[in-house]
Design an enzyme around this catalytic site. Structure first.
Site, PDB file in Angstrom:
ATOM      1  N   GLY A  79       0.826  -1.195   0.000  1.00 45.97           N
ATOM      2  CA  GLY A  79       0.000   0.000   0.000  1.00 45.97           C
ATOM      3  C   GLY A  79       0.860   1.245   0.000  1.00 45.97           C
ATOM      4  N   GLY A 101      -0.156  -4.979   0.649  1.00 45.12           N
ATOM      5  CA  GLY A 101      -1.310  -4.767  -0.216  1.00 45.12           C
ATOM      6  C   GLY A 101      -1.247  -5.518  -1.524  1.00 45.12           C
ATOM      7  CD  GLU A 116       2.443  -5.703   6.179  1.00 46.74           C
ATOM      8  OE1 GLU A 116       2.022  -5.559   5.025  1.00 46.74           O
ATOM      9  OE2 GLU A 116       2.936  -6.779   6.598  1.00 46.74           O
ATOM     10  CG  ASP A 125      -3.268  -4.149   6.306  1.00 48.27           C
ATOM     11  OD1 ASP A 125      -2.197  -4.539   5.785  1.00 48.27           O
ATOM     12  OD2 ASP A 125      -3.805  -3.061   5.996  1.00 48.27           O
TER      13      ASP A 125
END
Length: 335
Positions: free
Chosen positions: A64, A113, A136, A144
């Site tokens: 992301g 992502g 992360e 996530d």
């Protein structure tokens, strides 16, 4: 300027990720365009298959647009943060529930992502150049994009290992643990992609390449050291493995991570093991909104992605000093 290119032919709709300078990191416009396009194609009877590819020879999608999220956080723009993650998870859930074959061709880095727009799809093709990771915890965040659902469903300990350490796996390893469904050699990938674009049967197109390689992921060790959700116990067990180079390498990765992120990740994966995908996305949204307010998130992104000095000063600096109440508040659970 659009970073997404689309085309339709022979019953195949193709989405090409075209932001090579950022390794196809998903910004808000890319997420919105992908969601809109997939929504339209899902209802179009003339489109039978969706193919997702990249113009970059280095990355499928490196994650992301986390630097922008940090800027939002520093500016106190919580609405922009919520909008980004809400729309990203909505896209990932659409892919997970997509009514047609969804094929992602991964020939390079796929992190964070990038796994959200591939692993949730029906067919995930990797090459020997594929590099997959959920890094992360090193930036003060947590895995996530629905990974709190799919990581706990990998072989014993593997999801916890990947989520806590950010360890990188390649090609055939991703197939072996279930993150990918097919292996195609990088040299053969253009021909395979061409066959899919031509509307050839997917089984036949994907059977044109393979490998005799076998995975060297140490599943026994991973199951032994990472079956627990107690971060301190995991690190203690690894440190106690005197003479085991792999265990000490994992200690090194864990020591570079945010201690708070490690505890949050373990709690999120434990909760996700007993939750549906939609529940995981809801929990992840809450956690993302909370953890982006912390010192460790701003500091971790600064050290890894902004200044790139790789020397974050996380607070607290030890897993033993992390406040369980803070972890519970981020995860959304009572202590």
């Amino acid at each position: 300027m659009s970073f997404i290119r689309t085309s339709v032919s022979n019953g195949v709709g193709e989405i090409v990720l075209d932001r090579p300078k950022a390794l196809n990191a998903l910004d808000q416009t890319m997420i919105d365009e992908m969601y809109r396009t997939l929504g339209e194609w899902g209802d179009d009877d003339s489109i039978e298959t969706v193919l997702v590819t990249s113009v970059s020879d280095r990355a499928f999608c490196a994650g992301g647009d986390i630097k922008s999220i940090r800027e939002y956080a520093l500016n106190g723009d919580s609405a922009a943060i919520s909008r980004y993650f809400r729309s990203e998870y909505r896209l990932d859930q659409l892919i997970a529930e997509y009514p047609k074959p969804y094929v992602a061709l991964i020939d390079g880095a796929a992190m964070g992502g990038g796994l959200g727009i591939s692993v949730h799809g029906e067919i995930r093709v990797v090459t020997e150049k594929a590099m997959i990771a959920m890094p992360e915890t090193a930036i003060g965040f947590f895995p996530d994009i629905g990974s709190t659902y799919f990581l706990p469903r990998l072989p014993e300990g593997v999801g916890m290992w990947l989520g806590l350490t950010g360890a990188r796996i390649h090609g055939i390893d991703a197939v072996a643990i279930g993150l990918a469904t097919h292996f195609v050699s990088s040299a053969d990938l253009p021909a395979v992609a061409g066959s899919i674009r031509a509307g050839e049967d997917l089984v036949d197109a994907l059977a044109k390449s393979g490998t005799s390689e076998t995975s060297d992921v140490p599943l026994r060790k991973i199951g032994e050291y990472f079956a627990d959700d107690n971060v301190a116990a995991i690190i203690g067990g690894l440190r106690g493995a005197v003479g085991d180079e792999w265990a000490q390498e994992m200690v090194g990765l864990l020591e570079k991570a945010s201690p708070t992120s490690l505890w949050v990740t373990a709690a999120m994966l434990d909760a996700g093991a007993h939750s549906g995908l939609d529940e995981c996305f809801d929990r992840e949204l809450h956690a993302a909104e909370q953890i982006t307010k912390t010192h460790d998130f701003a500091e971790g992104v600064r050290a890894v992605l902004v200044d790139k000095d790789r020397n974050p000063r996380f607070d607290p600096a030890s897993v033993d000093d992390v406040d369980p109440k803070l972890v519970a508040r981020i995860v959304g659970e009572s202590v």
